[in-house]
Design a protein around this motif. Structure first.
Motif, mmCIF file in Angstrom:
data_model
loop_
_atom_site.group_PDB
_atom_site.id
_atom_site.type_symbol
_atom_site.label_atom_id
_atom_site.label_comp_id
_atom_site.label_asym_id
_atom_site.label_seq_id
_atom_site.Cartn_x
_atom_site.Cartn_y
_atom_site.Cartn_z
ATOM 1 N N ASN A 255 -50.434 29.435 87.088
ATOM 2 C CA ASN A 255 -51.650 29.580 86.846
ATOM 3 C C ASN A 255 -52.483 31.097 87.630
ATOM 4 O OD1 ASN A 255 -53.631 28.969 84.423
ATOM 5 N ND2 ASN A 255 -55.257 28.812 86.353
ATOM 6 N N ASP A 256 -53.302 30.513 88.999
ATOM 7 C CA ASP A 256 -53.707 31.268 89.522
ATOM 8 C C ASP A 256 -52.929 32.467 90.183
ATOM 9 O OD1 ASP A 256 -56.850 30.737 90.669
ATOM 10 O OD2 ASP A 256 -55.130 30.358 92.166
ATOM 11 N N THR A 257 -52.150 32.660 90.105
ATOM 12 C CA THR A 257 -51.185 33.826 90.121
ATOM 13 C C THR A 257 -51.035 34.725 89.513
ATOM 14 O OG1 THR A 257 -49.494 32.730 91.512
ATOM 15 C CG2 THR A 257 -49.675 34.760 91.592
ATOM 16 N N ILE A 258 -51.080 33.641 88.469
ATOM 17 C CA ILE A 258 -51.076 34.732 86.630
ATOM 18 C C ILE A 258 -52.007 35.123 86.620
ATOM 19 C CG2 ILE A 258 -50.870 34.981 84.167
ATOM 20 C CD1 ILE A 258 -48.422 32.794 84.430
ATOM 21 N N ILE A 259 -53.007 35.022 86.988
ATOM 22 C CA ILE A 259 -54.665 35.645 86.538
ATOM 23 C C ILE A 259 -54.451 37.152 87.128
ATOM 24 C CG2 ILE A 259 -56.993 35.154 86.781
ATOM 25 C CD1 ILE A 259 -55.929 33.511 85.277
ATOM 26 N N VAL A 260 -54.577 36.904 88.460
ATOM 27 C CA VAL A 260 -54.219 37.990 89.527
ATOM 28 C C VAL A 260 -53.651 38.978 89.067
ATOM 29 C CG1 VAL A 260 -53.969 38.907 91.664
ATOM 30 C CG2 VAL A 260 -55.113 36.339 91.466
ATOM 31 N N TYR A 261 -52.381 38.796 89.216
ATOM 32 C CA TYR A 261 -51.224 39.782 88.170
ATOM 33 C C TYR A 261 -51.422 40.104 86.496
ATOM 34 C CZ TYR A 261 -47.488 38.135 91.328
ATOM 35 O OH TYR A 261 -46.564 37.717 92.659
ATOM 36 N N ASP A 262 -52.152 39.612 86.216
ATOM 37 C CA ASP A 262 -52.506 40.174 85.218
ATOM 38 C C ASP A 262 -52.954 41.441 85.045
ATOM 39 O OD1 ASP A 262 -51.668 39.112 82.674
ATOM 40 O OD2 ASP A 262 -52.494 37.732 82.519
#
Length: 365
Positions: A255-262
């Protein structure tokens, strides 16, 4: 009104420290592997190793040696007594390798031994668990499979979500299934099957140029290995509650990684090649930093309360979550994002690939 802990326009150069971060992560993981090698693997709880476990609470402070001597006459095999939870709780686990005995008989024998040898200790048996060796082996295999399949599904999801390459993700899954089938024909054990499957997944992500999936998988494996390594260094047990914690950590880290990737994908699509990719990643991390700190901070407060106030039963679960949340927050900034830069040049899709070179194509409504 949006709460901002970090002032807008902040531009910390996180990527400048990525090599140092790689070294720190590598040092912790290697230390964990060395600990596991020296100890002959993880210290499995009754869930995985088989045998019986008796949790006993005392009203007064009692020495471990005194408890060991007290239960010597019961006739249990390979008895190990260890403190459970905080020192002031005066709770202990009495573990033995027996798994072919009657639970009620063992409970009565232990209580009689404690009553005879520690009459003024104010003891009370909290629980007694027993697991057979076959069941323990099956549970170990299922736990490893659960962790692996969660990582595989994460890789497939990220491939489609960020790179719009569902077909490549499907081919990766098919290639992995073929590799696992061949390994099973060769008679590989469950542990080596899972290890090989993880390596095949990483290799397929690289070969198929799924850089976002590769970054997410490496970050998730990083968090799991950090947690397992520290648990081994602290000589903590691995049981089903720890597996539950590891699966929760995988979801949290993703979830944390997806926020940055987005944010990286949005900015990369907006600026194209006019801004260096390193600058895009740095700005994206800085812009999501307030959200990262707020999410990690509030979660850490909750898990810390569980660790200190939740009691001995969930003590190790809460500890695993504390380690995993810290590792997951760290990896989303210093592992998942830098990998896009360090491996990104070699993972840029060729001409005619499903995703354009300048960044993933936007999803159509």
């Amino acid at each position: 009104m949006v709460l901002e802990l970090i002032r807008p326009g902040t531009n910390i150069n996180f990527l400048k420290y990525r090599k140092l971060a790689y070294l720190v992560s590598a040092a912790i993981i290697v230390a964990g592997f060395v600990s596991l090698a020296v100890k002959g693997g993880p210290r499995f709880g009754v869930d995985f190793a088989g045998g019986l476990s008796i949790q006993v609470r005392f009203a007064k402070a009692v020495d471990i040696e005194a408890i060991t001597k007290a239960v010597d006459g019961v006739g249990l095999q390979n008895v190990v007594v260890q403190r459970f939870g905080q020192d002031e709780a005066n709770e202990f686990l009495i573990r033995a390798s027996d798994n072919e005995v009657n639970q009620e008989t063992v409970r009565a024998s232990v209580e009689a031994a404690l009553a005879k040898n520690l009459p003024d200790s104010g003891y009370s048996v909290q629980r007694l668990e027993m697991v057979g060796p076959k069941v323990g082996a099956d549970l170990r295999g299922k736990a490893l499979e659960a962790i692996f399949y969660s990582v595989l599904l994460i890789a497939i999801y990220i491939s489609g979500r960020f790179e719009q390459r569902w077909m490549a993700a499907g081919m990766m899954a098919a290639g992995l299934a073929g590799g696992i089938y061949l390994l099973k024909l060769a008679g590989a054990s469950t542990v080596w099957l899972i290890v090989a499957a993880m390596l095949i997944t990483l290799a397929l992500c690289f070969v198929m140029r799924l850089k976002y999936a590769l970054g997410a998988v490496v970050a998730d494996l990083h968090d799991v290995l950090i947690t397992v390594g520290i648990f081994s260094l602290l000589d903590k047990e691995f049981d089903l509650t720890i597996v539950a914690a590891l699966l929760t950590i995988l979801g949290y880290s993703l979830n944390d990684t997806i926020i940055v990737y987005d944010r990286i994908r949005e900015k990369n699509r907006t600026v194209g090649k006019s801004v260096p990719f390193e600058e895009v990643i740095n700005k994206s991390i800085n812009e999501t930093l307030s959200r990262t700190i707020l999410t990690a901070g509030t979660t850490l407060i909750t898990v810390t309360c569980l660790y200190f106030l939740g009691g001995a039963v969930i003590h190790d679960f809460a500890l695993a979550m504390l380690i995993g949340i810290l590792a997951g927050t760290y990896s989303s900034v210093f592992v998942a994002s830098p990998i896009l830069l360090d491996l990104g040049q070699g993972l840029t899709p060729r001409k005619g690939a499903e995703a354009p070179t300048g960044g993933p194509a936007p999803a159509k409504a």
